[in-house]
Design an enzyme around this catalytic site. Sequence first.
Site: not given
Ligand code: NI
Length: 167
Positions: A46, A51, A91-92, A133-134, A137
Amino acid sequence: MALLNILHYPDERLHTVATPVQTFDDALRIQIDNMFETMYDAKGIGLAATQVDFHKRLVVMDISEDHNEPRVFVNPVIVEKEGETVYEEGCLSVPGIYDKVTRAEKVKVRALDRDGKEFELEADGLLAICIQHEIDHLDGKVFVEYLSEMKQGRIRTKLKKRERQNM
Ligand code: NI
């Protein structure tokens, strides 16, 4: 298509609250395609626009093993939540860090697709966790903020050190 630069915690820009998408044009669709390419390249499941320093309410996701279930959520809103589940998240934007977060077990999300058409989706399991989670963000929240102050401090120190080493 192009790979986008992924911001890393504790970059302040990750705390920006994204604004709703209002125009569904080619520029938006190019942004969506670039986000998919960036997410697949980074081996993520995701990616929120926040991000990649694009502060509109836009998320791309693909939790399938074969990268053949791309999902786009524009202006997503969770309209129903049920139950509770704990999952070890990553998480990226927080590379190499994984920790347990408690979230709703099932969610119903309402969003628009890449053409601006509204849809609803009922999700559970990893998909439900990923959606929550997204959307966090987009609200400027990174998953580590659910952890203790002490853990957050340790993670910040670790990532800043790694960033310096990579310069
Ligand atoms: Ni993330």
